[in-house]
Design an enzyme around this catalytic site. Sequence first.
Site, PDB file in Angstrom:
ATOM      1  N   HIS A   8       8.467   3.952   4.709  1.00 46.95           N
ATOM      2  CA  HIS A   8       8.513   2.746   5.537  1.00 46.95           C
ATOM      3  C   HIS A   8       9.846   2.635   6.260  1.00 46.95           C
ATOM      4  CE1 HIS A   8      10.292   1.140   1.729  1.00 46.95           C
ATOM      5  NE2 HIS A   8      11.048   0.454   2.570  1.00 46.95           N
ATOM      6  N   HIS A  87      16.859  -0.259   7.405  1.00 47.21           N
ATOM      7  CA  HIS A  87      16.896   1.016   6.691  1.00 47.21           C
ATOM      8  C   HIS A  87      15.624   1.815   6.921  1.00 47.21           C
ATOM      9  CE1 HIS A  87      14.730  -1.575   3.785  1.00 47.21           C
ATOM     10  NE2 HIS A  87      14.102  -0.463   3.436  1.00 47.21           N
ATOM     11  N   GLU A 136      16.983   4.509   2.171  1.00 43.30           N
ATOM     12  CA  GLU A 136      16.426   4.214   0.852  1.00 43.30           C
ATOM     13  C   GLU A 136      15.682   5.453   0.375  1.00 43.30           C
ATOM     14  OE1 GLU A 136      13.250   1.125  -1.265  1.00 43.30           O
ATOM     15  OE2 GLU A 136      13.737   0.879   0.849  1.00 43.30           O
TER      16      GLU A 136
END
Length: 147
Positions: A8, A87, A136
Amino acid sequence: MKLGRLNHVGVATPSIEAAIAYWRDVMGAVKIHEPFDMPSQGVKVCFVDTPGENGTAGTQIELIEPLGADSPIHGFLAKNPAGGQHHMCYEVPDIHAARAEFLAMGKKVLGEPRIGAHGTLIFFVHPRDMGGVLTEIMETPKGDGTH
């Protein structure tokens, strides 16, 4: 280090409701998941599935809104009042092995693995070590990978 698929893109927003309307009405989201609070990370989260090929879901967008005055997202929104990309998140099969590899490469790992919004372990790598993007790293979820 071999990263897995892009899971994502995190987008900070001052209003999840306004962001949901944008992704639904302008970007044609195929599914909007129920927003939920993550007090442990100081954020409210909502996953949005973008359109993929042949009517399938594409990449997820993680909308993140500050939850309370101590939210780490406040600093980001102070610099970017309208919100924006916060992110990118990539999957790995083994979070502890990935963290060890990033540390061995001299990358600045931000904290210990902890449970993220998908219910699986995550950690972050500092933007200066990742081409300017907060990254991440997430252990590949079991099941469908959505919240």
